[in-house]
Design a protein around this motif. Structure first.
Motif, PDB file in Angstrom:
ATOM      1  N   HIS A  98       0.826  -1.194  -0.133  1.00  0.00           N
ATOM      2  CA  HIS A  98       0.180  -0.016  -0.018  1.00  0.00           C
ATOM      3  C   HIS A  98       0.865   1.184  -0.063  1.00  0.00           C
ATOM      4  O   HIS A  98       0.574   2.251   0.516  1.00  0.00           O
ATOM      5  N   GLY A  99       1.751   1.181  -0.754  1.00  0.00           N
ATOM      6  CA  GLY A  99       2.811   2.402  -0.815  1.00  0.00           C
ATOM      7  C   GLY A  99       2.766   2.922  -2.342  1.00  0.00           C
ATOM      8  O   GLY A  99       2.181   2.716  -3.203  1.00  0.00           O
ATOM      9  N   THR A 100       4.051   3.593  -2.693  1.00  0.00           N
ATOM     10  CA  THR A 100       4.177   4.103  -3.877  1.00  0.00           C
ATOM     11  C   THR A 100       5.361   3.756  -4.695  1.00  0.00           C
ATOM     12  O   THR A 100       5.827   4.086  -5.619  1.00  0.00           O
ATOM     13  N   ARG A 101       6.144   2.755  -4.146  1.00  0.00           N
ATOM     14  CA  ARG A 101       7.349   2.247  -4.801  1.00  0.00           C
ATOM     15  C   ARG A 101       6.925   1.628  -6.058  1.00  0.00           C
ATOM     16  O   ARG A 101       6.218   0.788  -6.221  1.00  0.00           O
ATOM     17  N   ASP A 159       4.355  -1.392  -5.062  1.00  0.00           N
ATOM     18  CA  ASP A 159       2.933  -1.324  -5.266  1.00  0.00           C
ATOM     19  C   ASP A 159       2.794  -1.191  -7.161  1.00  0.00           C
ATOM     20  O   ASP A 159       1.468  -0.832  -7.415  1.00  0.00           O
ATOM     21  N   ARG A 161      -4.865   4.078   0.126  1.00  0.00           N
ATOM     22  CA  ARG A 161      -3.693   4.682   0.578  1.00  0.00           C
ATOM     23  C   ARG A 161      -2.640   4.829  -0.462  1.00  0.00           C
ATOM     24  O   ARG A 161      -2.236   6.050  -0.483  1.00  0.00           O
ATOM     25  N   GLY A 162      -2.469   3.761  -1.217  1.00  0.00           N
ATOM     26  CA  GLY A 162      -1.572   4.249  -2.380  1.00  0.00           C
ATOM     27  C   GLY A 162      -1.984   5.217  -3.181  1.00  0.00           C
ATOM     28  O   GLY A 162      -1.259   5.961  -3.883  1.00  0.00           O
TER      29      GLY A 162
END
Length: 226
Positions: free
Chosen positions: A49-52, A69, A108-109
């Motif tokens: 649930h991140g942006t990497r 993600d 979230r992302g």
């Protein structure tokens, strides 16, 4: 394709971190490759649930399931995969098919900018990109709290249109509309898909519906060059 898993994972669960037996997941993934005639096994991600954004073409891309993600590739025969069970999969490609990407856009992302990070990693003008929104939970089935609405509306007042009040401090949230707003703001006008509701459509896994549940995959790849 029923797969090798026992209930509640018996609709060809492809997720390795949802409680299913590892051997069953491996067998399901092998069946997926064979049944669809994929050019290679998908590059699975450990979604957080991140942006990497994972560059599948990089020399350091040897990790079997990197924590990311989203993923991008320009190589033919590389299959990108996003696992979901209510979150929104977003698939991207250039209009000439020379580069592709896949992103996992839960709220979230999405709020943190995973779509924007994926577009940036592709490194091509947004006017050359097409997007497809895969199966996700529909607005009528997705109630969230004030904090989720604030995460979007505090950044852009236009996002308020994607939320409908239900009861005190709660809102129906339209992930598809939020993704379209982010894509439009990034300059992507050609957006397709977005007509499913994983909560009500029993063809799909849904975490909100069942809690203990599997994951299905949205895939994108470039055909191998002849």
């Amino acid at each position: 394709m029923a797969g090798h898993s026992l209930p509640p994972f018996d609709a060809c669960n492809l997720g390795s971190r949802c409680g299913d037996a590892p051997a069953a997941v491996a067998a399901n993934r092998a069946d997926l490759v064979q049944t669809l005639g994929l050019p290679a096994s998908p590059r699975w991600l450990r979604q957080v649930h991140g942006t990497r954004v994972f560059d599948a073409d990089a020399r350091s891309a040897d990790d079997d399931e990197p924590a990311a993600d989203a993923a991008v590739t320009r190589a033919s025969g590389t299959v990108l995969a996003i696992l979901t069970a209510d979150c929104l999969p977003v698939l991207l490609c250039t209009d000439d098919g020379s580069a592709i990407a896949a992103a996992h856009a839960g709220w979230r992302g999405l709020a943190a900018g995973v779509i924007e990070a994926t577009i940036a990693r592709l490194g091509v003008p947004a006017s050359r990109l097409l997007a497809w929104l895969g199966p996700a939970i529909g607005a009528d089935s997705y109630e969230v709290g004030d904090e989720v609405r604030a995460a979007f509306v505090d950044r852009s007042a236009h996002a308020a249109a994607a939320f409908v009040p239900t009861r005190g401090g709660h809102w129906q949230c339209d992930l598809y509309a939020l993704a379209r707003l982010r894509l439009a703001a990034a300059g992507i006008a050609r957006v397709h898909g977005g007509g499913f509701d994983t909560f009500t459509d029993t063809r799909f896994y849904s975490y909100r519906r069942n809690r203990e549940t599997g994951r299905f995959a949205s895939l994108i790849w470039r055909a191998r060059e002849s």
